[in-house]
Design a protein around this motif. Structure first.
Motif, mmCIF file in Angstrom:
data_model
loop_
_atom_site.group_PDB
_atom_site.id
_atom_site.type_symbol
_atom_site.label_atom_id
_atom_site.label_comp_id
_atom_site.label_asym_id
_atom_site.label_seq_id
_atom_site.Cartn_x
_atom_site.Cartn_y
_atom_site.Cartn_z
ATOM 1 N N MET A 1 80.470 15.850 -16.505
ATOM 2 C CA MET A 1 79.205 15.631 -15.839
ATOM 3 C C MET A 1 78.904 16.852 -14.968
ATOM 4 S SD MET A 1 78.017 12.682 -13.142
ATOM 5 C CE MET A 1 79.225 13.066 -11.911
ATOM 6 N N TYR A 2 77.631 17.263 -14.989
ATOM 7 C CA TYR A 2 77.176 18.396 -14.196
ATOM 8 C C TYR A 2 75.977 17.976 -13.363
ATOM 9 C CZ TYR A 2 80.049 20.854 -17.547
ATOM 10 O OH TYR A 2 81.097 21.254 -18.323
ATOM 11 N N HIS B 1 77.176 22.054 -9.915
ATOM 12 C CA HIS B 1 78.437 21.380 -9.603
ATOM 13 C C HIS B 1 78.927 20.652 -10.845
ATOM 14 C CE1 HIS B 1 77.148 21.819 -5.362
ATOM 15 N NE2 HIS B 1 75.974 21.406 -5.811
ATOM 16 N N SER B 2 80.229 20.570 -10.996
ATOM 17 C CA SER B 2 80.794 19.759 -12.083
ATOM 18 C C SER B 2 81.711 18.716 -11.473
ATOM 19 C CB SER B 2 81.545 20.628 -13.096
ATOM 20 O OG SER B 2 82.817 20.981 -12.601
ATOM 21 N N ASP B 3 82.038 17.705 -12.266
ATOM 22 C CA ASP B 3 82.924 16.654 -11.755
ATOM 23 C C ASP B 3 84.353 17.175 -11.575
ATOM 24 O OD1 ASP B 3 83.438 16.873 -14.442
ATOM 25 O OD2 ASP B 3 83.254 14.734 -14.859
ATOM 26 N N GLU B 4 84.609 18.393 -12.019
ATOM 27 C CA GLU B 4 85.935 18.999 -11.829
ATOM 28 C C GLU B 4 86.021 19.799 -10.541
ATOM 29 O OE1 GLU B 4 86.375 21.255 -15.372
ATOM 30 O OE2 GLU B 4 86.365 19.481 -16.649
ATOM 31 N N ASP C 1 86.302 20.531 -6.623
ATOM 32 C CA ASP C 1 86.941 19.822 -5.493
ATOM 33 C C ASP C 1 86.505 20.397 -4.182
ATOM 34 O OD1 ASP C 1 88.419 17.994 -6.974
ATOM 35 O OD2 ASP C 1 90.030 19.424 -7.290
#
Length: 98
Positions: free
Chosen positions: A1-2, A93-96, A98
């Motif tokens: 997801m982005y 942003h990506s779901d990876e 942090d």
């Protein structure tokens, strides 16, 4: 997801009140929401009648689609004759992340 976000800093043309500002900003926000199905709102400078900040966000599973939608939204606002685009801040942003 982005997730992609854009933040626009706008200088409004011949606006002399907050009521006139609303009559310029609301149609822009509505048109972007309708045309591209993004989340969009006036996010800053609400007490200044010649300046506006508009923020928008898009969620996608594909970075190419995300970039395309952000580019189209930016072009739409840049092409509006009643506002001057002072700056644009873009974030992806990506779901990876942090």
């Amino acid at each position: 997801m982005y997730v992609g976000t854009l933040s626009f800093d706008l200088l409004l043309g011949d606006v002399r009140s907050l009521k006139e500002k609303r009559s310029v900003v609301r149609p822009i926000v509505a048109e972007i929401r309708r045309a591209y199905a993004v989340s969009v709102a006036e996010t800053g400078n609400q007490d200044l009648y010649r300046r506006a900040e508009i923020g928008l966000a898009v969620v996608s599973g594909d970075t190419e689609h995300l970039t395309d939608v952000l580019d189209r939204c930016e072009r739409m606002i840049a092409g509006r004759p009643e506002v001057e685009l002072l700056s644009v801040r873009r974030r992806l942003h990506s779901d990876e992340d942090d």
